[in-house]
Structures are given as C-alpha cells and as structure tokens.
Design an enzyme around this catalytic site. Sequence first.
Site, mmCIF file in Angstrom:
data_model
loop_
_atom_site.group_PDB
_atom_site.id
_atom_site.type_symbol
_atom_site.label_atom_id
_atom_site.label_comp_id
_atom_site.label_asym_id
_atom_site.label_seq_id
_atom_site.Cartn_x
_atom_site.Cartn_y
_atom_site.Cartn_z
ATOM 1 C CB CYS A 63 -0.991 -0.010 1.166
ATOM 2 S SG CYS A 63 -0.261 0.086 2.814
ATOM 3 C CB THR A 65 2.684 3.687 4.782
ATOM 4 O OG1 THR A 65 1.489 3.008 5.198
ATOM 5 C CG2 THR A 65 2.404 5.165 4.576
ATOM 6 C CG HIS A 96 15.194 -13.887 15.126
ATOM 7 N ND1 HIS A 96 15.893 -13.013 15.913
ATOM 8 C CD2 HIS A 96 16.105 -14.783 14.665
ATOM 9 C CE1 HIS A 96 17.185 -13.359 15.950
ATOM 10 N NE2 HIS A 96 17.340 -14.431 15.176
HETATM 11 C C1 RB5 Z 1 -4.061 5.227 0.379
HETATM 12 O O1 RB5 Z 1 -4.099 6.580 0.036
HETATM 13 C C2 RB5 Z 1 -3.178 4.993 1.590
HETATM 14 O O2 RB5 Z 1 -3.807 5.479 2.727
HETATM 15 C C3 RB5 Z 1 -2.848 3.541 1.713
HETATM 16 O O3 RB5 Z 1 -2.229 3.093 0.563
HETATM 17 C C4 RB5 Z 1 -1.919 3.117 2.829
HETATM 18 O O4 RB5 Z 1 -0.756 3.875 2.823
HETATM 19 C C5 RB5 Z 1 -2.492 2.990 4.158
HETATM 20 O O5 RB5 Z 1 -1.821 2.584 5.131
#
Ligand code: RB5
Length: 144
Positions: A63, A65, A96
């Site tokens: 995603c 992050t 681990h």
């Molecule tokens: C999408 O905009 C973003 O919020 C998602 O990809 C992710 O980073 C959420 O944790």
Amino acid sequence: MISIGCDHGGYELKLAIIEHLKERNIEFIDCGCDGEKSDYPDIAEKTCKKVTSGECDKAILVCGTGIGMSMAANKIKGIRAAVCSDWYSAKYTRLHNDANVLCLGGRVLGAGLAIELADIFLDTEFEQGRHCARVQKVMDLEDK
Ligand code: RB5
C-alpha cells in the site's frame, strides 16, 4: 506459490515486483487491485486468505506506506505480517518471527530496494530453535 496484493497506493510497486517474480519463475496469485481506488483491508483479507487456506506459502502486500496493509493482515488468524524498509528487518522477520506476509510501502521505497527486500523475504528460512516458543506465544495471543 505466493499471493500478492496492493491498493492504489502500491499498484506501481506491485507491478515491478510481479515482473521480478516472473523473471525468477516464482508462481504467484495476483489478488488485485488493478490500479483503481481500493480499500487496503479488503485486499489484505483476500491476499492473506490464500496463505491461511494453504494455497500459498507466503504473501506480499503493498500500500502507500505498508502500514495499513500490515495492520489489517495482522488481524487475520494465522498471519504474521511485517512491514519492512530495510534488509535487516526483512531478513530477521523471517529468521526470528517466521513472518508469512511482507508489507511494503509503494510511496516509501524505490523498486530496486523493494525487490531486494522481497527476495530476502522469499529466500530466508525460519531459524526455528529458541524462536519456536516465542512465535507460538505470538500466535497464542490470537485466542486471548
Ligand atoms: C491510500 O491513500 C493509503 O492510505 C494507503 O495506501 C496506505 O498507505 C495505508 O496505510
């Protein structure tokens, strides 16, 4: 066999990882999305169910992050998901923690590093030994 999934924030990186999996002849199931706006918990659930059902050994989730995917994935029984941005974490979460899901940030990592992390995750075996009881304690938390 591995499963792979992303939301719109991880789509480009997922495509790069898929290309790499093809080059390595690693079989995979693509659980979406196809680039459209999508909710990461839905993709995390679909992708991780391929692991908990036994159809796949491991999964990769991407995603923006990597964090949302990891939060969602770790709510699913049987999943040990780790969000990684460095090779040491990717290696040791296999050695681990016996992590079965790698979460990556498409807006955090370049494709070169992300592919290296995916390779480490896929190629490193769980060390077992003293780590078995600790991992079991993690899994026992699911029922508390
Ligand atoms: C999408 O905009 C973003 O919020 C998602 O990809 C992710 O980073 C959420 O944790």
